[in-house]
Design a protein around this motif. Structure first.
Motif, PDB file in Angstrom:
ATOM      1  N   GLY A  40      36.830  24.476  40.963  1.00  0.00           N
ATOM      2  CA  GLY A  40      35.588  24.803  40.264  1.00  0.00           C
ATOM      3  C   GLY A  40      35.563  26.233  39.756  1.00  0.00           C
ATOM      4  N   GLY A  41      35.989  27.162  40.620  1.00  0.00           N
ATOM      5  CA  GLY A  41      35.980  28.568  40.231  1.00  0.00           C
ATOM      6  C   GLY A  41      36.892  28.830  39.049  1.00  0.00           C
ATOM      7  N   ASN A  42      38.067  28.199  39.072  1.00  0.00           N
ATOM      8  CA  ASN A  42      39.004  28.405  37.975  1.00  0.00           C
ATOM      9  C   ASN A  42      38.547  27.720  36.702  1.00  0.00           C
ATOM     10  N   GLN A  43      37.853  26.601  36.846  1.00  0.00           N
ATOM     11  CA  GLN A  43      37.266  25.964  35.658  1.00  0.00           C
ATOM     12  C   GLN A  43      36.255  26.905  35.024  1.00  0.00           C
ATOM     13  N   GLN A  44      35.457  27.541  35.880  1.00  0.00           N
ATOM     14  CA  GLN A  44      34.461  28.467  35.354  1.00  0.00           C
ATOM     15  C   GLN A  44      35.143  29.621  34.626  1.00  0.00           C
ATOM     16  N   PRO A  84      45.953  20.463  32.520  1.00  0.00           N
ATOM     17  CA  PRO A  84      44.603  20.000  32.181  1.00  0.00           C
ATOM     18  C   PRO A  84      43.550  20.719  33.025  1.00  0.00           C
ATOM     19  N   VAL A  85      42.425  21.039  32.414  1.00  0.00           N
ATOM     20  CA  VAL A  85      41.390  21.802  33.098  1.00  0.00           C
ATOM     21  C   VAL A  85      40.843  21.058  34.307  1.00  0.00           C
ATOM     22  N   GLY A  86      40.807  19.712  34.218  1.00  0.00           N
ATOM     23  CA  GLY A  86      40.275  18.916  35.314  1.00  0.00           C
ATOM     24  C   GLY A  86      41.045  19.093  36.612  1.00  0.00           C
ATOM     25  N   ASP A  96      40.213  16.527  30.508  1.00  0.00           N
ATOM     26  CA  ASP A  96      41.538  15.923  30.354  1.00  0.00           C
ATOM     27  C   ASP A  96      42.475  16.781  29.517  1.00  0.00           C
ATOM     28  N   GLN A  97      41.911  17.744  28.807  1.00  0.00           N
ATOM     29  CA  GLN A  97      42.723  18.511  27.870  1.00  0.00           C
ATOM     30  C   GLN A  97      43.277  19.768  28.528  1.00  0.00           C
ATOM     31  N   PRO A  98      44.408  20.283  27.987  1.00  0.00           N
ATOM     32  CA  PRO A  98      45.004  21.473  28.577  1.00  0.00           C
ATOM     33  C   PRO A  98      44.106  22.699  28.453  1.00  0.00           C
ATOM     34  N   ILE A  99      44.387  23.667  29.306  1.00  0.00           N
ATOM     35  CA  ILE A  99      43.577  24.886  29.340  1.00  0.00           C
ATOM     36  C   ILE A  99      43.508  25.541  27.967  1.00  0.00           C
ATOM     37  N   ARG A 148      29.838  22.627  34.088  1.00  0.00           N
ATOM     38  CA  ARG A 148      31.175  22.742  33.509  1.00  0.00           C
ATOM     39  C   ARG A 148      31.643  21.402  32.966  1.00  0.00           C
ATOM     40  N   ARG A 149      31.166  20.316  33.589  1.00  0.00           N
ATOM     41  CA  ARG A 149      31.542  18.988  33.122  1.00  0.00           C
ATOM     42  C   ARG A 149      31.080  18.754  31.681  1.00  0.00           C
TER      43      ARG A 149
END
Lengths: 343, 493
Positions: free
Chosen positions: B400-404, B394-396, B348-351, B341-342
C-alpha cells in the motif's frame, strides 16, 4: 485455530491453475491459449478433410472473414472501452443502401455514393457516442435504438427491395482480385489495412492508450485528466465508420445492396473479438487478439463446410458448441475467473 | 429513567492479533437512557459496538441482557433479542417506497399471500406519526432528504422489534437542520422508554443528547460521566488522556507567507459552502474535518472533478474558467492524489505506465514510446524510493505504501505548482507513513504549495504549517500549526 486450511477437493481447473502459477513455461503456454485453439482446429480440419488445407481454400477463409474483420476492427475499440455496439449490422446495411440508392437511382458518380454511405454510418456512430457520453445512456441502449433507426431508414430508402446495380468502385473493393483470377482479393487487403491501422492507433497513439486506460479503470483515467466522454464518442464514431466501410465492401462482394445482407454480422463480430481474448469488461485485449479470433472463426466455419459427412442442418449447432468450448478453454487458460468472488 | 441495566458488559476484552482493541471494559445501559460512547479514532468504540450488536462473537468477558448472560452468534440473533444497530452507512433501498423500506422482509400480507399494500401504507404512516412525522409512505425513499432516510432507518430497526438501538455516527452526513430533527427523534425515543447507545464525533451533540457518557481511550473505559458532570473540556481531556490548556489556539490567524500561489474564493457546491483560503509558496495547508464534512469534495472540486455552483480559483494570479476540466487543472500545474488508490491506479499495469498516465501529451508528442516513458518515469521512481523499483512491475504487486508513492511520483515528472493530497497515509504501516509524510515536507521545501486533506488529525498535525478545520461543509476554524494539539482540532468539529 490457525491451522492450514486444506481444501477437501480441488477441481481440475484449480489444479491446472496451481501448475500455471508454479511454472513460467506453463504461463507462457497459457497466454497463447487462443493460438493453441486455432492450431488445434486447423490440424483437425486438415486431417479430417482433403480440401481444407489447399491454398485455394486458405485464400477462401481469408476472403470469408474479411468483411467480418472490418466490423471487428471497430468492435475491438468498443469492447476495449468496456462498451458494446449493437448497431453495426444495421448501420452497415444502411451505408450500403444509401450508396446504392445514390448511385443507381439518383445517378451520382463515385466516389460520392460510397463516401456518403460511410459518412452516414460514421455520423450514426457519433450520435450513439454522444447520446451515451453526454446523457449517460448505456451504449447497450443507445446502439440498440440506433440499430432500429438505421434499420428503419434502410427499409424506407429501399422500400424493402434489393438494388442490383452497384458501382464499379464497390465491386472492385468487394470482389476484384489482384493478379488474375487466382490472385489476392482486394477485400483481403482492405481488411488487413483496417486491422493494421487499428493496431497502430491502439498500440502507438495517445488515444489508444487512453482507450485502454478508460476501459480498465474509468475513474483512474479521469484523475489523470483524460476526457473519458470524448474517448467514448470517438470510439463509437470509429465503430460507425468501420460498419459503414464493411457495408460498402459487403455490397461489392454480393453485387447488390440488400436490406438484410449484413444481419448475421453483429453476433459473429462480437463472437470473433471475444474469442480472440478481448474482454467484454474493457481494458484487456487488442488487434492481434482480434486477428486470432477472426482466424479461429473463419477456420471453424469453413472447416465444417469442407467435411462433407457433416449434416448441413447441424452446422450451426456444431459451430455454437465449439465456440462455447473454445471460450471455456480461454477462460481456464487465461485464469480470468479469479479468486475474488466480489468481482 | 430507571437504574436497572438492560445490557451489561463485564470485563470484556477483544484482541486483533497483536492489537488490544478492548481491554477489560465494563459498560452498562439502563432502560430509557441515552448512553453516549466517545473516544478518538481507534479508541475501541466500533469494537465495543460490534460486540454489543452481535457482529463480533469472539471476545472475552461477559455480556448480560436483562440480567441473563448471553452470547450472540450473529447480528440477526441480537436483533431477535431486541438489540438493533443503525450503521453509519444507510442500508435503505432508495428506489423502494418509504413503507416498503420500513417493512422490508416483513411486509403484511393478505390471506392470498400477496402483499397487503393498503395496510402497509397505513401502518407505516401511523408508526411515523407516533414519532411526530407526517410523511407520505407511498413515495420512493430517494425523494426524501437524507435526514428523513436516517429516520426511516431508525424506525425500521424499531419495527423489527429493537428495544435497544445502537446508533453509529448518525449525524455525520446530515445538515444542521436535519441534525436537529434526529436529536429530537432520539428524545422522543427516550420518552418511549427505549434505550440508545449513541456514538458520535460531535461532542456538542453528545452533551446535548446523552444522559450518561462513557469515554474510551486505547481500548479502556476511562470514565462514565452523567450529563451534569460532563463538559466539553473534561471530555476532551479524558479522550486525550491529559489536561488540556483551556486557552486553545487563537482562531482565524492567516499565514504571512510572502507569496500566494493558490487562492480560493467562495467555493460553493452542494457539499460545501463559501470556502476561502490561500496557499503560499512552500506552504503546507492542512484541511481537517470529520468524515462527511465536505473537505474531500473541496479537493475534488479544485481539480475539476466536482461540480461547483460558484466560486473562483486563482493560481499564480490567473483565474480558472468556471467548471474547468481535470486536464486544464493538470496543465495549469495542479496535482491530485485521491484517498483511494484503487480508483487512481491501474493495478494491472506496470509502474512506469501509471506514472506517465497524466503526462502522455507531454511525452513524445503524438506517439508515446516505451523508451521515452521509461526515461520520464525512472527519475521519479527513484525520487520517491519505490521498492522494488523495477518500472515494469505491475502496481498491484506493490504494498500500500509503495502504491501511494507511485500515485505521488506520477506528479513529479513535471513538477506541479500545488499538490493536493487526500488521506496521504490511509491504511499504511508506520514506516511507510513516515516516508510519505517526509515526501510531503520535502515538497514544501522545494517551493510547491501542498494541500493535505484528511480526517486523521495526526497526519495533519505532522506536516501542515497551517490548518483549516471544516465541519458540515463550512470552514469553522483556521490556525497556525504551532504547538497545535489534537484537542484544538476536535473542539471545533
Amino acid at each position: 485455530m490457525n491451522s492450514v486450511i486444506k481444501p477437501r477437493f480441488s477441481s481440475f481447473v484449480d489444479r491446472f491453475r496451481g501448475l500455471q502459477a508454479s511454472s513460467p513455461w506453463m504461463r507462457r503456454f497459457s497466454m497463447l491459449a487462443q493460438v493453441w485453439t486455432l492450431i488445434a482446429l486447423f490440424v483437425f480440419f486438415s486431417l479430417a478433410s482433403d480440401s481444407f488445407s489447399r491454398p485455394i481454400n486458405l485464400r477462401n477463409i481469408l476472403t470469408q472473414v474479411s468483411t467480418l474483420a472490418i466490423f471487428a476492427s471497430g468492435m475491438t475499440f468498443v469492447l476495449l472501452l468496456g462498451q458494446i455496439d449493437l448497431s453495426i449490422a444495421a448501420v452497415a446495411a444502411l451505408s450500403a443502401m444509401i450508396s446504392a440508392h445514390l448511385y443507381s437511382k439518383l445517378g451520382y458518380a463515385e466516389p460520392i455514393p460510397s463516401l456518403a454511405g460511410i459518412g452516414a454510418a460514421t455520423f450514426l456512430g457519433f450520435v450513439s457516442g454522444v447520446a451515451s457520453a453526454r446523457f449517460r445512456i448505456p451504449t447497450f441502449m443507445s446502439t440498440l435504438a440506433m440499430s432500429l433507426i438505421a434499420g428503419g431508414l434502410t427499409t424506407y430508402i429501399s422500400k424493402g427491395r434489393v438494388i442490383t446495380k452497384v458501382s464499379q468502385l464497390s465491386m472492385t473493393l468487394g470482389s476484384k482480385r489482384i493478379g488474375g483470377p487466382d490472385g489476392l482479393p482486394v477485400i483481403v487487403i482492405v481488411a488487413i489495412v483496417t486491422l493494421a491501422v487499428g493496431y497502430v492507433i491502439l498500440r502507438y497513439t495517445r488515444f489508444g492508450r487512453y482507450t485502454y486506460m478508460t476501459g480498465a479503470n474509468r475513474s483512474a483515467a479521469r484523475l489523470a485528466g483524460v476526457n473519458t466522454d470524448r474517448i467514448l464518442v470517438v470510439v463509437m464514431t470509429i465503430s460507425g465508420f468501420c460498419a459503414g466501410l464493411a457495408g460498402i465492401i459487403s455490397m461489392g462482394r454480393l453485387h447488390s445492396a440488400q436490406p438484410d445482407a449484413t444481419d448475421s454480422f453483429l453476433i459473429d463480430t462480437i463472437g470473433a473479438v471475444v474469442l480472440g481474448g478481448t474482454s467484454l469488461m474493457g481494458g484487456r485485449g487488442g488487434m492481434p487478439q482480434t486477428v486470432i479470433g477472426l482466424l479461429i472463426y473463419g477456420t471453424l466455419r469453413n472447416g465444417l463446410d469442407n467435411i462433407p459427412s457433416i449434416d448441413i442442418y447441424l452446422k450451426e449447432f456444431i459451430t455454437g458448441t465449439v465456440l462455447l468450448v473454445a471460450l471455456l478453454i480461454n477462460t481456464v487458460f487465461a485464469g480470468t475467473a479469479e479468486r475474488d468472488r466480489t468481482i | 429513567m430507571s437504574t436497572v441495566p438492560i445490557i451489561e458488559l463485564k470485563d470484556v476484552s477483544k484482541n486483533f492479533r497483536s492489537i488490544q482493541a478492548l481491554d477489560h471494559v465494563d459498560f452498562d445501559l439502563r432502560e430509557g437512557e441515552v448512553h453516549a460512547l466517545v473516544g478518538e479514532n481507534g479508541a475501541g468504540k466500533s469494537t465495543m459496538m460490534r460486540i454489543l450488536a452481535g457482529i463480533y462473537t469472539d471476545y472475552e468477558g461477559a455480556y448480560y441482557l436483562d440480567g441473563k448472560q448471553m452470547r450472540f452468534n450473529s447480528p440477526h440473533e441480537a436483533l431477535a433479542h431486541g438489540i438493533g444497530m443503525i450503521h453509519q452507512e444507510l442500508s435503505v433501498i432508495p428506489e423502494l417506497s418509504l413503507a416498503e423500506n420500513l417493512f422490508l422482509g416483513r411486509q403484511p400480507t393478505t390471506r392470498f399471500g400477496t402483499i397487503d399494500w393498503r395496510r402497509m401504507y397505513r401502518d407505516a404512516e401511523e408508526e411515523l406519526r407516533r414519532l411526530g412525522f407526517e410523511l407520505d409512505a407511498r413515495l420512493p425513499l430517494e425523494q426524501y432528504p437524507l435526514g428523513t432516510q436516517q429516520v426511516v432507518e431508525v424506525l425500521r430497526t424499531i419495527v423489527s422489534g429493537a428495544r435497544v438501538l445502537i446508533m453509529d455516527e448518525p449525524t455525520s452526513a446530515l445538515s444542521p437542520s436535519e441534525v436537529g430533527q434526529l436529536l429530537a427523534l432520539v428524545d422522543t425515543l427516550r420518552q418511549q422508554q427505549r434505550s440508545i447507545i449513541y456514538i458520535s464525533h460531535f461532542l456538542e451533540e453528545v452533551l446535548h443528547v446523552a444522559d450518561r457518557i462513557t469515554v474510551l481511550r486505547n481500548g479502556r473505559s476511562v470514565a462514565t460521566l452523567t450529563r451534569d458532570e460532563a463538559t466539553l473540556d473534561r471530555l476532551i481531556a479524558l479522550m486525550l488522556g491529559r489536561e488540556v490548556d483551556r486557552q486553545a489556539q487563537p482562531i482565524t490567524t492567516e499565514s504571512e507567507h510572502e507569496e500566494t500561489i493558490l487562492e480560493v474564493k467562495d467555493l460553493t457546491s452542494d457539499k460545501f459552502r463559501d470556502i476561502n483560503f490561500r496557499v503560499g509558496k512552500g506552504e503546507i495547508l492542512g484541511i481537517y474535518g470529520a468524515i462527511g464534512a465536505g473537505h474531500f469534495d473541496v479537493a475534488r472540486a479544485l481539480f475539476g472533478l466536482y461540480k461547483l455552483d460558484r466560486g473562483t480559483i486563482i493560481l499564480d494570479g490567473e483565474p480558472f474558467p468556471s467548471n474547468h476540466s481535470a486536464r486544464y487543472a493538470i496543465r495549469r500545474g495542479l496535482a491530485y492524489a485521491i484517498e483511494s488508490r484503487r480508483k487512481s491506479l491501474l493495478l494491472d499495469q506496470p509502474i512506469y505506465q501509471n506514472i506517465t498516465m497524466p503526462h502522455l501529451e507531454r511525452i513524445g508528442r503524438f506517439v508515446p514510446q516505451q523508451s521515452q516513458e521509461l526515461a520520464a518515469a525512472a527519475p521519479t521512481i527513484a525520487q520517491v524510493n519505490v521498492i522494488p523499483p523495477d518500472p515494469h512491475n505491475p502496481v498491484g504487486k506493490l504494498s500500500g505504501g509503495n502504491q501511494q508513492k507511485v500515485a505521488i511520483a506520477r506528479w513529479l515528472t513535471f513538477p506541479p505548482r500545488v499538490f493536493i493530497m487526500s488521506e496521504p497515509t490511509r491504511g499504511m504501516d508506520v514506516g511507510a507513513k513516515t516516508e510519505v509524510l517526509g515526501l510531503l515536507r520535502r515538497f514544501g521545501e522545494q517551493g510547491f504549495g501542498v494541500i493535505v486533506v484528511s480526517s486523521e488529525p495526526e497526519t495533519i498535525l505532522a506536516v501542515a504549517n497551517r490548518v483549516i478545520v471544516m465541519a458540515r461543509g463550512e470552514i469553522v476554524g483556521r490556525m497556525e500549526n504551532k504547538n497545535l494539539d489534537k484537542d484544538a482540532l476536535m473542539r471545533l468539529i
